[in-house]
Design a protein around this motif. Structure first.
Motif, PDB file in Angstrom:
ATOM      1  N   VAL A 289       0.855  -1.189   0.000  1.00 65.73           N
ATOM      2  CA  VAL A 289       0.000   0.000   0.000  1.00 65.73           C
ATOM      3  C   VAL A 289       0.892   1.241   0.000  1.00 65.73           C
ATOM      4  CG1 VAL A 289      -1.844   1.244   1.177  1.00 65.73           C
ATOM      5  CG2 VAL A 289      -1.753  -1.253   1.300  1.00 65.73           C
ATOM      6  N   LEU A 290       0.959   1.916  -1.151  1.00 64.79           N
ATOM      7  CA  LEU A 290       1.831   3.072  -1.299  1.00 64.79           C
ATOM      8  C   LEU A 290       1.069   4.359  -1.601  1.00 64.79           C
ATOM      9  CD1 LEU A 290       4.851   1.572  -3.272  1.00 64.79           C
ATOM     10  CD2 LEU A 290       4.575   1.880  -0.813  1.00 64.79           C
ATOM     11  N   ALA A 291      -0.259   4.322  -1.481  1.00 68.69           N
ATOM     12  CA  ALA A 291      -1.069   5.529  -1.656  1.00 68.69           C
ATOM     13  C   ALA A 291      -2.161   5.546  -0.597  1.00 68.69           C
ATOM     14  CB  ALA A 291      -1.687   5.571  -3.052  1.00 68.69           C
ATOM     15  N   ILE A 292      -2.228   6.612   0.187  1.00 66.02           N
ATOM     16  CA  ILE A 292      -3.246   6.741   1.229  1.00 66.02           C
ATOM     17  C   ILE A 292      -3.707   8.191   1.309  1.00 66.02           C
ATOM     18  CG2 ILE A 292      -2.394   4.825   2.638  1.00 66.02           C
ATOM     19  CD1 ILE A 292      -1.027   6.851   4.452  1.00 66.02           C
ATOM     20  N   THR A 293      -4.935   8.387   1.771  1.00 65.55           N
ATOM     21  CA  THR A 293      -5.458   9.717   2.041  1.00 65.55           C
ATOM     22  C   THR A 293      -6.637   9.573   2.996  1.00 65.55           C
ATOM     23  OG1 THR A 293      -6.184  11.802   1.014  1.00 65.55           O
ATOM     24  CG2 THR A 293      -7.099   9.774   0.106  1.00 65.55           C
ATOM     25  N   ALA A 294      -7.065  10.679   3.580  1.00 67.10           N
ATOM     26  CA  ALA A 294      -8.160  10.621   4.554  1.00 67.10           C
ATOM     27  C   ALA A 294      -8.984  11.895   4.505  1.00 67.10           C
ATOM     28  CB  ALA A 294      -7.613  10.403   5.962  1.00 67.10           C
ATOM     29  N   TYR A 295     -10.242  11.772   4.939  1.00 71.24           N
ATOM     30  CA  TYR A 295     -11.155  12.918   4.997  1.00 71.24           C
ATOM     31  C   TYR A 295     -11.960  12.826   6.286  1.00 71.24           C
ATOM     32  CZ  TYR A 295     -15.089  15.990   4.043  1.00 71.24           C
ATOM     33  OH  TYR A 295     -16.038  16.973   4.142  1.00 71.24           O
ATOM     34  N   ALA A 296     -12.176  13.980   6.933  1.00 72.65           N
ATOM     35  CA  ALA A 296     -12.973  14.012   8.162  1.00 72.65           C
ATOM     36  C   ALA A 296     -13.947  15.177   8.119  1.00 72.65           C
ATOM     37  CB  ALA A 296     -12.063  14.145   9.382  1.00 72.65           C
ATOM     38  N   GLU A 297     -15.178  14.887   8.501  1.00 76.06           N
ATOM     39  CA  GLU A 297     -16.222  15.912   8.607  1.00 76.06           C
ATOM     40  C   GLU A 297     -16.883  15.722   9.965  1.00 76.06           C
ATOM     41  OE1 GLU A 297     -20.293  16.251   6.347  1.00 76.06           O
ATOM     42  OE2 GLU A 297     -18.684  16.943   5.011  1.00 76.06           O
ATOM     43  N   TRP A 298     -16.409  16.474  10.948  1.00 72.40           N
ATOM     44  CA  TRP A 298     -16.817  16.256  12.322  1.00 72.40           C
ATOM     45  C   TRP A 298     -18.286  16.567  12.563  1.00 72.40           C
ATOM     46  CZ3 TRP A 298     -13.380  14.196  15.820  1.00 72.40           C
ATOM     47  CH2 TRP A 298     -12.051  14.123  15.399  1.00 72.40           C
TER      48      TRP A 298
END
Length: 339
Positions: A289-298
């Protein structure tokens, strides 16, 4: 955060292609996930339905190596290609693609933006551009190469990561990570080096916490190191096998946790303060796994992670999207987009 979030899979989407996932990026409001691949394909998917809404194919199959959303209305993104070109993709009722050559036949692996200033990183070069949303790109200069010491004087200069931060040196500091030469702090307004942070490890990448106080560095030797950004002192380390690869690492959950890729077919979530392992997201067939990203909407308790794998003989590479609900022990969504 008193109750750790939990992530799990629920869904797969398949494509006719088979190519390593090289870059992932959520749109500013989390409506879309953009995925780039080694065969030059950009896929833009809906994060709610998993449907692929748009696809762009780079001419000649030139690798697509980096992605950056630039407009708050989720209608524009930039992609760095393996031949030094940066393309601008605009989404309306149809897709419009324009581009310019930012570097002379060098792979654009790093992109970052602050206001109308876009920074591109390719091999040893870092360039600044003014881009206000029109088709015009105006050069704002280049970043001075990092200083060398006896330990790395003969090493090749390779940029691995770009990030903006508010530091004691400037409220608009650009941090440039180099594989062999540490991290350079560049004062954009004064156009000069503000500080240089030499590390004894090989720097595969870095990320800055949302509050701007903490820096996490992926090193090719032993895992990940957490630093206080203000004084560049080590807070602690996370031991994790990297096998000499540039393993990606990002802060998630407002900086309370660290998300990391791996070459072992899994993605790990660590507590930032204690460095304890919170959860492992397992992938198929020990995929790297060489690509990651994240999103947060509290406000709406919406938390998403996306991960991408490389192509192997015994497995189909893909983009995984995981979703967890705040305060729930197990409330998850997972989409696997085969490329």
């Amino acid at each position: 955060m008193s109750t750790p979030l939990r992530y799990e899979l629920t869904k797969k989407l398949e494509y006719d292609r088979r190519s390593t996932v090289t870059a992932l990026a959520f749109s500013p409001k989390g409506s879309y996930l953009a995925a780039g691949s080694l065969d030059g394909t950009l896929s833009i998917c809906s994060t709610s339905s998993g449907e692929t809404l748009y696809q762009v194919h780079a001419a000649g199959g030139i690798s697509l190596l980096s992605i950056l959303w630039t407009a708050p209305d989720e209608r524009q993104l930039l992609c760095g290609l393996g031949n030094g070109v940066v393309i601008s993709v605009t989404i309306t009722t149809y897709i419009t693609v324009t581009g310019f050559r930012a570097h002379d036949n060098l792979p654009v692996e790093c992109l970052s933006i602050s206001g109308s200033t876009v920074v591109t990183g390719a091999a040893s070069e870092v360039s600044l551009w003014d881009h206000s949303g029109s088709s015009a790109w105006v050069s704002r200069g280049i970043i001075t190469p990092p200083p060398s010491i006896a330990m790395n004087s003969n090493a090749e200069i390779i940029v691995t990561s770009l990030h903006w931060a508010w530091t004691k040196y400037s409220d608009n500091t650009l941090l440039v990570a180099y594989l062999h030469h540490g991290i350079l702090f560049w004062d954009v307004r004064k156009a000069k080096i503000a500080h240089f942070f030499y590390l004894k490890t090989l720097v595969g990448g870095m990320h800055i916490s949302p509050d701007g106080n903490t820096l996490v560095v992926s090193n090719l030797d032993s895992g990940f190191d957490v630093y206080h950004l203000n004084n560049c002192t080590l807070d602690g380390s996370i031991l994790h096998p990297c096998h000499g690869r540039k393993i990606p690492v990002v802060f998630i959950h407002g900086g309370f946790a660290v998300l990391s890729g791996s070459s072992l077919g899994q993605v790990s979530i660590w507590d930032t303060s204690s460095r304890t392992l919170l959860q492992v997201l397992k992938h198929e067939a020990m995929d790297t796994v060489l690509a990651i990203t994240a999103y947060a909407e509290w406000e709406s308790d919406r938390f998403i992670i996306a991960t991408g794998t490389i192509a192997k003989e015994n497995s189909q590479p893909g983009t995984y999207l995981w979703h967890a609900m705040k305060g729930k022990h197990v409330a998850h969504v997972f989409i696997h987009v085969y490329l």
